[in-house]
Design a protein around this motif. Structure first.
Motif, short mmCIF file in Angstrom:
data_model
loop_
_atom_site.label_atom_id
_atom_site.label_comp_id
_atom_site.label_asym_id
_atom_site.label_seq_id
_atom_site.Cartn_x
_atom_site.Cartn_y
_atom_site.Cartn_z
N ARG A 175 0.84 -1.21 0.00
CA ARG A 175 0.00 0.00 0.00
C ARG A 175 0.87 1.25 0.00
O ARG A 175 0.58 2.23 -0.72
N ASP A 176 1.93 1.22 0.79
CA ASP A 176 2.83 2.38 0.86
C ASP A 176 3.47 2.65 -0.50
O ASP A 176 3.61 3.81 -0.92
N VAL A 177 3.89 1.60 -1.19
CA VAL A 177 4.56 1.77 -2.47
C VAL A 177 3.60 2.32 -3.53
O VAL A 177 3.99 3.18 -4.34
N VAL A 243 6.96 9.22 0.97
CA VAL A 243 5.95 10.27 1.12
C VAL A 243 5.45 10.40 2.56
O VAL A 243 5.05 11.49 2.97
N LYS A 244 5.49 9.34 3.33
CA LYS A 244 5.04 9.40 4.72
C LYS A 244 6.13 9.91 5.66
O LYS A 244 5.85 10.27 6.81
N ASN A 245 7.36 9.91 5.16
CA ASN A 245 8.51 10.38 5.95
C ASN A 245 9.61 10.77 4.98
O ASN A 245 10.51 9.98 4.70
N PRO A 246 9.58 11.98 4.42
CA PRO A 246 10.50 12.40 3.36
C PRO A 246 11.98 12.27 3.71
O PRO A 246 12.82 12.22 2.81
N LYS A 249 14.57 7.40 2.77
CA LYS A 249 14.53 6.96 1.39
C LYS A 249 13.67 5.70 1.26
O LYS A 249 13.61 4.88 2.19
N MET A 250 13.05 5.53 0.10
CA MET A 250 12.23 4.34 -0.12
C MET A 250 13.06 3.06 0.01
O MET A 250 12.57 2.04 0.50
N GLU A 251 14.31 3.10 -0.41
CA GLU A 251 15.17 1.92 -0.29
C GLU A 251 15.37 1.55 1.17
O GLU A 251 15.37 0.36 1.53
N ALA A 252 15.50 2.57 2.03
CA ALA A 252 15.66 2.31 3.45
C ALA A 252 14.37 1.76 4.05
O ALA A 252 14.40 0.88 4.92
N HIS A 253 13.23 2.29 3.60
CA HIS A 253 11.94 1.79 4.08
C HIS A 253 11.76 0.32 3.68
O HIS A 253 11.33 -0.52 4.49
N LEU A 254 12.12 0.00 2.46
CA LEU A 254 12.04 -1.38 1.98
C LEU A 254 12.96 -2.28 2.80
O LEU A 254 12.58 -3.40 3.19
#
Length: 277
Positions: A175-177, A243-246, A249-254
């Motif tokens: 959902r986040d992606v 987008v939820k925490n600018p 990075k998305m890579e770090a979230h993943l």
């Protein structure tokens, strides 16, 4: 040389956000070539790449169908002439039914349906595009239609362990992606997937910017590298700020979700449709 009219100047202004005089000068320098004028303004630093403004002005709506098991999904764009029709329930239902038909039969002939819809709706209707995906291996597909039905997203996320895809953490990541892709409009998952012609064009534009004028060769290469890195950070999904925490990075979230599940997760592919592209 084609005539430079108030209409062409205004179109260039809408596409780039540059001032009227800058637009007129750019068109004159480009011999009225619109794409060349856009490039000139970008080189001069008074315009940025405007993805939305490059798109055709057309109305319509998007629909998605995701299988109950998340192993397949379909995204479809249906165009019409007016926003009034696009917001009509009859048109929306028709779009949903087309997506269901493609989901059940990817090779279905949609033309008879379109002809009937034109007669009922009273406007020209165009089935612009549709894509159906199936998961290979461990993973799931998620889809999202942004409010208003003008932006639609599909994404496939994979896992090494079969058990991971059944967890709430994995489903929340999906959902986040989808939200990230809808909001930030990346062009690829990683910088390695950016087409080389795009990289070359960005490098060419950056090399002609005022920031490099009069700089020694070593400094120029460093500045060029920095400008390309900025492009990748803006346009590559894994390098974008979440987008939820600018600040993340998305890579770090993943990576964080992967660690949480004791697995290695990957964003395999994504698709983003916007009305009028």
């Amino acid at each position: 040389m084609s005539a430079i009219t108030a209409q062409t100047v205004n179109e260039l202004r809408q596409r780039t956000g540059a001032g009227l005089m800058d637009c007129k000068k750019a068109l004159t320098e480009a011999n009225a070539d619109m794409e060349k004028a856009v490039e000139i303004l970008r080189i001069k630093g008074v315009a940025t790449r405007n993805k939305k403004a490059d798109r055709k002005a057309s109305e319509g709506i998007l629909a998605v169908q995701v299988a109950a098991d998340g192993r397949s999904a379909t995204l479809l764009e249906l165009n019409c002439e007016t926003d009034f029709v696009a917001k009509n329930d009859q048109f929306r239902n028709f779009c949903d039914n087309l997506a269901k038909k493609i989901a059940g039969n990817p090779g279905a002939d949609l033309e008879p349906d379109r002809v009937v819809a034109v007669a009922k709706i009273g406007e020209n209707v165009r089935i612009h595009r549709h894509t159906r995906w199936e998961v290979s291996g461990n993973g799931l597909i998620a889809a999202y239609i942004h409010t208003g039905g003008k932006v639609g997203v599909m994404v496939e996320v994979g896992a090494n362990n079969a058990a991971s895809v059944n967890t709430e953490e994995f489903k929340q990541l999906l959902r986040d992606v989808t939200l990230q892709i809808a909001a930030a409009s990346p062009v690829s998952v990683s910088r390695n997937e950016v087409p080389q012609d795009i990289v070359d064009k960005e490098r060419e534009i950056a090399s002609q910017s005022d920031a490099l004028k009069g700089k020694p060769a070593a400094a120029m290469e460093s500045i060029l590298k920095g400008k390309l890195n900025k492009y990748f950070e803006t346009n590559c999904l894994l390098e974008q700020g979440f987008v939820k925490n600018p600040e993340l990075k998305m890579e770090a979230h993943l990576g964080a979700v992967s660690k949480q599940l004791g697995d290695t997760l990957s964003i395999r592919r994504f698709l983003r449709f916007q009305i009028g592209e």
